[in-house]
Each structure stands twice: as C-alpha cells, then as structure tokens.
Enzyme design. Structure first.
Site, PDB file in Angstrom:
ATOM      1  N   SER A   1     -55.851  39.334  -6.062  1.00 21.41           N
ATOM      2  CA  SER A   1     -56.618  40.576  -6.100  1.00 21.41           C
ATOM      3  C   SER A   1     -56.028  41.439  -7.195  1.00 21.41           C
ATOM      4  CB  SER A   1     -56.526  41.325  -4.765  1.00 21.41           C
ATOM      5  OG  SER A   1     -57.377  40.746  -3.805  1.00 21.41           O
TER       6      SER A   1
ATOM      7  N   ARG B   1     -52.852  29.463  -0.864  1.00 20.90           N
ATOM      8  CA  ARG B   1     -54.215  28.932  -0.963  1.00 20.90           C
ATOM      9  C   ARG B   1     -54.396  28.100  -2.231  1.00 20.90           C
ATOM     10  NH1 ARG B   1     -57.170  34.470   1.191  1.00 20.90           N
ATOM     11  NH2 ARG B   1     -56.548  34.201   3.373  1.00 20.90           N
TER      12      ARG B   1
ATOM     13  N   GLU C   1     -59.523  33.719  -1.584  1.00 16.87           N
ATOM     14  CA  GLU C   1     -58.862  34.595  -2.559  1.00 16.87           C
ATOM     15  C   GLU C   1     -57.422  34.169  -2.808  1.00 16.87           C
ATOM     16  OE1 GLU C   1     -55.873  37.584  -2.879  1.00 16.87           O
ATOM     17  OE2 GLU C   1     -56.947  37.821  -0.981  1.00 16.87           O
TER      18      GLU C   1
ATOM     19  N   ARG D   1     -46.769  39.065   6.852  1.00 19.14           N
ATOM     20  CA  ARG D   1     -47.975  39.702   7.365  1.00 19.14           C
ATOM     21  C   ARG D   1     -48.132  39.467   8.860  1.00 19.14           C
ATOM     22  NH1 ARG D   1     -51.556  40.130   2.782  1.00 19.14           N
ATOM     23  NH2 ARG D   1     -50.186  40.617   1.030  1.00 19.14           N
TER      24      ARG D   1
ATOM     25  N   ARG E   1     -53.942  30.702   5.994  1.00 14.37           N
ATOM     26  CA  ARG E   1     -53.486  32.023   6.430  1.00 14.37           C
ATOM     27  C   ARG E   1     -52.186  31.846   7.211  1.00 14.37           C
ATOM     28  NH1 ARG E   1     -55.555  37.116   6.987  1.00 14.37           N
ATOM     29  NH2 ARG E   1     -57.562  36.448   6.187  1.00 14.37           N
TER      30      ARG E   1
END
Length: 426
Positions: free
Chosen positions: A355, A393, A352, A265, A280
């Site tokens: 998802s 996470r 999160e 990312r 992150r």
C-alpha cells in the site's frame, strides 16, 4: 490531525470529506466548534484577569511606598488569583476535550479520491497476463509443504493459528526477497534503518493508530515497572516518529528511509479459506519505505513510491494489478492510497502486497514535525509511506505463479544470485 483553522473556516468541507470515508463526523465537528468557542472565551477571560493582576502587582508596592493601605487591593487580588486558577482548570478541560474530538477525526481524503468503500476501488493498470497452466496446478500450501519450504503444523504448535515456520530453502527464499528489496532501495538513495520492535504509546499516536485503534495491537507490560509498550504493526509507525518534535531545514528534504521489521497484527488469523496458509498471519516480514517532504513535492514523492513498489513486483515477474482505493478503504490517517495486488491462482483473487499512501500533514501535526521554509517560517512536512514489499503474500504468489508440472518451482531470475539456485525441486 486536521487543522482547527480549517475546521473553523469550512466545517462543511470536513464533514463532506469524512462522509466520503463513510465516517459520520457531523456531531463531532459541531462539538469541536462549541469547545473551540468556549476555549477562546475562557482564554480571553483568563488573559483579562491576568492583565488586571499584573497591573495590581505594580500598584501595591507603590501604595505601600506612599504609606497607603493596600490590604483591600491585596484581598481582591487573592480572590482574583482563585478565579484565574478556576479559569485555567476550565480551559485545560475544554482544550483536552477539543483535542480528544480532533483526534477522533480521520484524515481528509484527496479531492480526486472517490467516496465509498472497497466496492468503489478503481483498478488503474495490470502487469502481465494471468498465468495459464497445461497441468493441474497446486495451491501454495500444498506446494510449500511438498517442497519443505514452510512448516505450518509446527508453526501453530509454537505460536497458535496464523503462524508458520520458514524451513531450509523456504527460509533462504524469504531472506532472498528481503535482501533483494533492501539492495534496490539502498541503490535508489533510501537510508536503511533497523528499528526497535517495541514502541512507546507516542509512536502509535503520531502515526494515527492511537487512540482509536489501540486495541488492535499487541501490548507488553513490564511486570516490575509502569513501562508499557506495543509491538509495532509496521515499520511506518517507527519511521514517521524519527523526527517527532524536530524542525528540519528545507535543504534536508526529502528524507527517504527504509526499515525492515517483522510486523505484528492482532486482527489477523482468520480461518476463512482465502486466508489459509501465509495469506494472513499474526507476524510477517516487510520492508517499508517512508518519505518526509515539502508539501509541494508530496505528489511527486507519492508517484515515486508507487513506481518503486511496482518495479519490485515487475522484477519478480508476477502478474498484479494496481488499484486506487476509494476513500472508505483508505486507512484512518491517509489522504490517498494505491494498492499493489498480486494474483493468487488457486484462489482466483488478488491480494495486496503493498500500500502506497500519502498522509499529507496529518501525521506531522500529531508529531509536531516541521521544516523552516525559504520564507523563514515553520511549516509542517508531509509524510508518505509504501510497503516495499511485504513478503507473506508474495511468497504464495511466487510458488503458485512459478510452479511447474513436476511439482518444482522456478526461482524468479532476480532472486537466483541470493538463493544460489534456479529451481526449487521436491
């Protein structure tokens, strides 16, 4: 991609759906309809000229056979051929512009999804209570460093900010998580896939990431050819392309896949305090679930994916909440999304880790993925995906929620057979 027939029949519905996603589509939809009218006008005109051309092509041999002069008709057909070519060029232009506008529209949110951004997300349920400590708890960065699980400094030295190195037991703990996830999914009948990490543009296009979000990915250009690829941001991008341009049989559905990949990312790497450590990063590991289903099975498949992702976090014994995202917080391609968010004690916030989303037929239209129904007609499949799970996470949540007063971390019971230890000690 949204069905042009739906836009024609109910443009106000599409405009309202876009507004729920905080996207102003009014002018785009008006322009789509203008190009649609123009495209159909040109199509009609070109088809009429072709019909005239076909009729003349039959007349010319007959005129010549009868000893007549066909030169005038032939000259007329030559001029007509030029007009057809111009019309086809104009038609191609109108189709390209209409398609460009169609691609700029986000998916329609489901009717029960509320409007607005993340401030309107709805927590649906919680699992376990927040952990309480009778000692001063540490944050995950300090725990991972003191237990020699993660080397942040050498990670940054190798790859810059937003990178880390799993070391020793830390690497084994990461691998234990991935093995646990894969074993659970395979047991539940999902087919395990190891996928390419470098993908062609079409994959991002079908997934709905391109052209709008092409700048958010890492791109690789072959210096000796024109071959240009991007590093996949999630295994979903590859998995929803497996059956691109294919017609499946009804009895093949649902198709259930899992893929393990690192995820790359560009937008990651914030220096905010709540993004420190592994929260992150530019690269993280994830197991992704994807289903292809019939439309009538889509809702049940979504609930299955949510349940499976929740079950993994529950088996790890972590406190989390399940949230239903508002339309504006759902991604561009998705009609509905539920997030599973684990509690990070040192930050006092939920983050999160999965998802679960339903794209309905949006991705299938882009990828031309259909199935032959019992009515013998072709229908678009529905595609769904859910993280099962992302680790970057979960790792901080595990070490923080399972930490002990002596600085050790208790290993969640389901991971002990993979890791070969009950407690990670300083």
């Amino acid at each position: 991609m949204i069905d042009i027939k739906l836009i024609r029949s109910n443009p106000d519905l599409i405009k309202a759906g876009a507004k729920k996603k905080e996207f102003d589509a009014d002018k785009i939809i008006d322009d789509i309809l203008k190009y649609d009218v123009r495209r159909r006008e040109i199509t009609g005109s070109v088809e009429a000229m072709r019909a005239e051309q076909n009729a003349a092509s039959k007349q010319i041999p007959q005129i010549k056979k009868q000893g007549g002069d066909a030169s005038e008709l032939m000259a007329k057909m030559k001029a007509l051929a030029g007009k057809i070519k111009e019309g086809e060029a104009e038609l191609g232009e109108a189709e390209a512009k209409q398609n460009e506008l169609l691609l700029s529209l986000p998916n329609m949110p489901d009717e029960d999804v509320v409007a607005g951004g993340k401030e309107n997300n709805q927590p649906l349920r919680y699992f376990k209570e927040k952990p309480e400590f009778d000692f001063e708890p540490k944050n995950h960065v300090d725990l991972c460093e003191s237990l020699h699980l993660i080397d942040y400094q050498r990670g940054a030295k190798l790859s810059g900010a937003g990178s880390w190195v799993y070391t020793g037991v830390g690497a084994r703990l990461e691998w234990a998580l991935l093995n646990f996830f894969i074993d659970e999914h395979v047991r539940d009948g999902y087919q395990f896939m190891l996928l390419p990490h470098m993908l062609k543009y079409e994959c991002g296009y079908v997934a709905g990431q391109f052209p709008k979000f092409a700048d958010e990915d890492y791109w690789i250009q072959n210096p000796t050819t024109n071959d240009r690829k991007f590093l996949l941001p999630t295994a979903e991008t590859a998995l929803v392309n497996l059956h691109r341009d294919e017609v499946l049989e009804a009895d093949e559905l649902p198709k259930k896949y899992i893929g393990y990949t690192p995820c790359y990312r560009r937008e990651a790497g914030s220096y905010r305090s709540e993004e420190r450590g592994m929260i992150r990063g530019h690269q993280f590991n994830k197991v992704e679930m994807v289903q292809y289903t019939k439309p009538e099975d889509s809702d049940a498949a979504f609930e299955e994916l949510v349940h499976k992702a929740e079950n993994l976090v529950q088996e790890l014994g972590l406190h989390y909440r399940l949230s239903k995202l508002a339309a504006g917080d759902c991604s561009f391609s998705m009609a509905r999304t539920y997030d599973i968010e684990v509690w990070i004690p040192s930050m006092g916030i939920y983050k999160e880790v999965s998802s679960a989303s339903n794209a309905r037929e949006y991705q299938a239209r882009r990828g031309n993925v259909k199935y032959r129904g019992e009515d013998k007609k072709l229908h678009f499949v529905h595609t769904l995906n859910a993280s099962g799970l992302a680790t970057s996470r979960l790792f901080p949540a595990i070490v923080e929620q399972y930490q002990n007063a002596d600085g050790s971390v208790t290993v969640p019971e389901v991971l002990r057979k993979y890791l070969g230890m009950d407690v990670i000690r300083p």
